[in-house]
Design a protein around this motif. Structure first.
Motif, PDB file in Angstrom:
ATOM      1  N   SER A  33       2.261   5.696  -9.066  1.00 39.01           N
ATOM      2  CA  SER A  33       1.610   4.618  -8.322  1.00 39.01           C
ATOM      3  C   SER A  33       0.400   4.072  -9.334  1.00 39.01           C
ATOM      4  O   SER A  33       0.218   2.866  -9.698  1.00 39.01           O
ATOM      5  CB  SER A  33       1.040   4.750  -6.904  1.00 39.01           C
ATOM      6  OG  SER A  33      -0.026   5.556  -7.147  1.00 39.01           O
ATOM      7  N   GLU A  34      -0.409   4.902  -9.968  1.00 35.61           N
ATOM      8  CA  GLU A  34      -1.554   4.580 -10.777  1.00 35.61           C
ATOM      9  C   GLU A  34      -0.781   4.069 -12.100  1.00 35.61           C
ATOM     10  O   GLU A  34      -1.660   3.045 -12.676  1.00 35.61           O
ATOM     11  CB  GLU A  34      -2.181   5.942 -11.070  1.00 35.61           C
ATOM     12  CG  GLU A  34      -2.976   6.358  -9.955  1.00 35.61           C
ATOM     13  CD  GLU A  34      -3.749   7.608 -10.421  1.00 35.61           C
ATOM     14  OE1 GLU A  34      -3.340   8.474 -11.291  1.00 35.61           O
ATOM     15  OE2 GLU A  34      -4.841   7.771  -9.674  1.00 35.61           O
ATOM     16  N   GLN A  35       0.297   4.226 -12.524  1.00 33.36           N
ATOM     17  CA  GLN A  35       1.074   3.714 -13.841  1.00 33.36           C
ATOM     18  C   GLN A  35       1.388   2.560 -13.430  1.00 33.36           C
ATOM     19  O   GLN A  35       1.377   1.535 -14.379  1.00 33.36           O
ATOM     20  CB  GLN A  35       2.109   4.634 -14.275  1.00 33.36           C
ATOM     21  CG  GLN A  35       2.688   4.172 -15.524  1.00 33.36           C
ATOM     22  CD  GLN A  35       3.945   5.086 -15.996  1.00 33.36           C
ATOM     23  OE1 GLN A  35       4.298   6.220 -15.389  1.00 33.36           O
ATOM     24  NE2 GLN A  35       4.653   4.792 -16.864  1.00 33.36           N
ATOM     25  N   VAL A  36       1.897   2.154 -12.353  1.00 36.95           N
ATOM     26  CA  VAL A  36       2.283   0.919 -11.974  1.00 36.95           C
ATOM     27  C   VAL A  36       1.255  -0.231 -11.792  1.00 36.95           C
ATOM     28  O   VAL A  36       1.158  -1.238 -12.434  1.00 36.95           O
ATOM     29  CB  VAL A  36       2.914   0.742 -10.637  1.00 36.95           C
ATOM     30  CG1 VAL A  36       3.254  -0.449 -10.184  1.00 36.95           C
ATOM     31  CG2 VAL A  36       4.125   1.527 -10.717  1.00 36.95           C
ATOM     32  N   ARG A  82       0.830  -1.156  -0.033  1.00 38.35           N
ATOM     33  CA  ARG A  82      -0.035  -0.002   0.039  1.00 38.35           C
ATOM     34  C   ARG A  82       0.891   1.133  -0.034  1.00 38.35           C
ATOM     35  O   ARG A  82       1.821   1.477   0.907  1.00 38.35           O
ATOM     36  CB  ARG A  82      -0.971   0.096   1.260  1.00 38.35           C
ATOM     37  CG  ARG A  82      -1.968   1.191   1.185  1.00 38.35           C
ATOM     38  CD  ARG A  82      -2.758   1.347   2.271  1.00 38.35           C
ATOM     39  NE  ARG A  82      -3.600  -0.056   2.387  1.00 38.35           N
ATOM     40  CZ  ARG A  82      -4.681  -0.513   1.767  1.00 38.35           C
ATOM     41  NH1 ARG A  82      -5.387   0.669   0.982  1.00 38.35           N
ATOM     42  NH2 ARG A  82      -5.446  -1.591   2.055  1.00 38.35           N
ATOM     43  N   VAL A  83       0.579   1.983  -0.876  1.00 33.86           N
ATOM     44  CA  VAL A  83       1.393   3.388  -1.215  1.00 33.86           C
ATOM     45  C   VAL A  83       0.411   4.668  -1.383  1.00 33.86           C
ATOM     46  O   VAL A  83      -0.824   4.207  -1.446  1.00 33.86           O
ATOM     47  CB  VAL A  83       2.166   3.149  -2.411  1.00 33.86           C
ATOM     48  CG1 VAL A  83       3.371   1.815  -2.233  1.00 33.86           C
ATOM     49  CG2 VAL A  83       1.561   3.118  -3.717  1.00 33.86           C
ATOM     50  N   ALA A  84       1.161   5.772  -1.182  1.00 35.21           N
ATOM     51  CA  ALA A  84       0.327   6.856  -1.353  1.00 35.21           C
ATOM     52  C   ALA A  84      -0.058   7.000  -2.934  1.00 35.21           C
ATOM     53  O   ALA A  84       0.906   6.621  -3.769  1.00 35.21           O
ATOM     54  CB  ALA A  84       1.343   8.058  -1.068  1.00 35.21           C
ATOM     55  N   ARG A  85      -1.234   7.383  -3.172  1.00 34.88           N
ATOM     56  CA  ARG A  85      -1.684   7.493  -4.671  1.00 34.88           C
ATOM     57  C   ARG A  85      -0.925   8.688  -5.339  1.00 34.88           C
ATOM     58  O   ARG A  85      -0.986   9.774  -4.931  1.00 34.88           O
ATOM     59  CB  ARG A  85      -3.085   7.520  -4.639  1.00 34.88           C
ATOM     60  CG  ARG A  85      -3.718   7.696  -6.259  1.00 34.88           C
ATOM     61  CD  ARG A  85      -4.929   7.644  -6.212  1.00 34.88           C
ATOM     62  NE  ARG A  85      -5.677   6.123  -6.078  1.00 34.88           N
ATOM     63  CZ  ARG A  85      -6.710   5.807  -5.254  1.00 34.88           C
ATOM     64  NH1 ARG A  85      -7.566   6.810  -5.051  1.00 34.88           N
ATOM     65  NH2 ARG A  85      -6.992   4.644  -5.021  1.00 34.88           N
ATOM     66  N   ASN A  86      -0.409   8.607  -6.482  1.00 37.91           N
ATOM     67  CA  ASN A  86       0.387   9.472  -7.322  1.00 37.91           C
ATOM     68  C   ASN A  86       0.327   8.928  -8.751  1.00 37.91           C
ATOM     69  O   ASN A  86      -0.097   7.727  -8.997  1.00 37.91           O
ATOM     70  CB  ASN A  86       1.578  10.012  -6.729  1.00 37.91           C
ATOM     71  CG  ASN A  86       2.603   8.861  -6.749  1.00 37.91           C
ATOM     72  OD1 ASN A  86       2.545   7.948  -7.474  1.00 37.91           O
ATOM     73  ND2 ASN A  86       3.662   9.108  -5.872  1.00 37.91           N
ATOM     74  N   LEU A  97      10.156   2.176 -12.255  1.00 36.83           N
ATOM     75  CA  LEU A  97       9.128   3.106 -11.508  1.00 36.83           C
ATOM     76  C   LEU A  97       9.182   3.037 -10.207  1.00 36.83           C
ATOM     77  O   LEU A  97       9.161   3.945  -9.313  1.00 36.83           O
ATOM     78  CB  LEU A  97       7.815   2.809 -12.142  1.00 36.83           C
ATOM     79  CG  LEU A  97       7.741   3.340 -13.633  1.00 36.83           C
ATOM     80  CD1 LEU A  97       6.139   2.639 -14.070  1.00 36.83           C
ATOM     81  CD2 LEU A  97       7.518   4.688 -13.858  1.00 36.83           C
ATOM     82  N   VAL A  98       9.407   1.865  -9.522  1.00 38.71           N
ATOM     83  CA  VAL A  98       9.345   1.527  -8.182  1.00 38.71           C
ATOM     84  C   VAL A  98      10.660   1.602  -7.485  1.00 38.71           C
ATOM     85  O   VAL A  98      10.568   1.074  -6.366  1.00 38.71           O
ATOM     86  CB  VAL A  98       8.555  -0.010  -7.883  1.00 38.71           C
ATOM     87  CG1 VAL A  98       7.251   0.179  -8.505  1.00 38.71           C
ATOM     88  CG2 VAL A  98       9.379  -0.954  -8.610  1.00 38.71           C
TER      89      VAL A  98
END
Length: 323
Positions: A245-248, A238-242, A264-265
């Motif tokens: 993260s949406e691309q991943v 679980r990570v902050a949405r940005n 990306l990560v």
């Protein structure tokens, strides 16, 4: 005063824990938690080498004369860190508490216990907590689905996970995932835990060694502002949405492999988020509890008001419903 058996076993004033957080669990934050009566953990693998960890422990000791611990997260890797060397530094430095997480800590328990080090093991399921208890750890941190970082693959929220674990666990147990205030502490105690662990809430404090933009982002966000990445890979985080993260999520949901999102990560990108204050620069962890964060207090103010308000809740509001 709010005191439980966790305090007695782990030698702290209050049953409030700041667990390990990559890039964040440094001496500034850990010493502030210790000085306020809680239990803070330096994150071992934030330090590039075991020698650097020894220096960070010494730096923390210069800032507090109260107990603090070190987090040692054990993860599978093609080129694993020298875990045994980090462990030996912890022992030689005279640290009294270790938080283990990730893989089974059995390999490290004999050395820790021989040195009198208490081991608090973080789990995301009842079955893993039961196994860790059988191995001889001194305490359990049970991590619900709401948490930042890795919640496991069972998706059991704390309201169910905590009492389910409490039925099986006889050693001190703290609850993690979704805790930010006195209401959470009192609820955790009612559900059978002996205290709480907070990560995201401590990230939004004055002493947290991250850019103010990150702290303000947590204050502005609500409980919906996280993403679960790596779900198709069975390694959910679980990570902050940005934007990243949406691309991943999009790439992996479309059948992509880890190699397709590796850049990306990358941890270096996440570290830069904390350093330069651009929340969209990379992946960084945050829990659903950000929806309860509305200010950036000092650690002392945060812990002080949690303890004071918890006492008021127990002695006042809850006592008042009894007939």
């Amino acid at each position: 005063m709010v005191r439980t058996r966790f305090c007695d076993v782990f030698g702290v004033e209050y049953p409030i824990v700041q667990g390990g957080m990559q890039w964040v669990g440094r001496a500034e934050l850990v010493s502030a938690v210790a000085n306020a009566g809680g239990l803070g953990f330096i994150t071992a693998l934030t330090q590039p080498t075991p020698e650097d960890l020894a220096k960070e422990i010494a730096r923390c000791r210069d800032m507090t004369d109260r107990p603090f611990g070190v987090n040692l997260t054990i993860l599978p890797s093609i080129s694993p860190p020298p875990y045994a060397e980090y462990r030996d530094v912890i022992v030689e430095a005279g640290v009294t508490v270790v938080e283990t997480a990730g893989a089974n800590p059995a390999e490290h328990l004999p050395a820790f216990h021989a040195a009198g080090v208490k081991v608090l093991h973080k789990c995301t399921s009842v079955r893993h907590a039961v196994k860790a208890q059988a191995l001889g750890v001194d305490g359990i941190s049970i991590d619900g689905f709401e948490c930042a970082g890795h919640p496991g693959e069972d998706d059991i929220p704390g309201l169910v996970l905590i009492p389910a674990a409490a039925k099986e666990i006889t050693i001190p147990m703290i609850a993690s995932g979704g805790f930010a205030d006195a209401r959470g502490l009192v609820a955790a105690l009612a559900l059978g835990a002996d205290g709480v662990n907070m990560g995201t809430r401590f990230l939004a404090t004055v002493e947290a060694p991250v850019h103010d933009n990150v702290k303000r982002r947590l204050v502005e966000a609500d409980e919906r502002g996280t993403d679960l990445i790596f779900r198709p890979l069975r390694n959910t985080a679980r990570v902050a949405r940005n934007a990243v993260s949406e691309q991943v999520v999009s790439i992996l949901n479309a059948g992509g492999r880890f190699e397709d999102v590796r850049d990306l990560v990358a941890g270096a990108r996440g570290r830069r988020v904390y350093e330069v204050g651009d929340p969209d620069l990379g992946i960084w962890t945050a829990g659903m509890v950000q929806g309860l964060i509305r200010d950036i207090p000092t650690v002392a103010d945060l812990i002080g008001r949690i303890v004071t308000e918890a006492h008021a809740l127990i002695a006042g509001r809850l006592a008042g419903v009894l007939t």
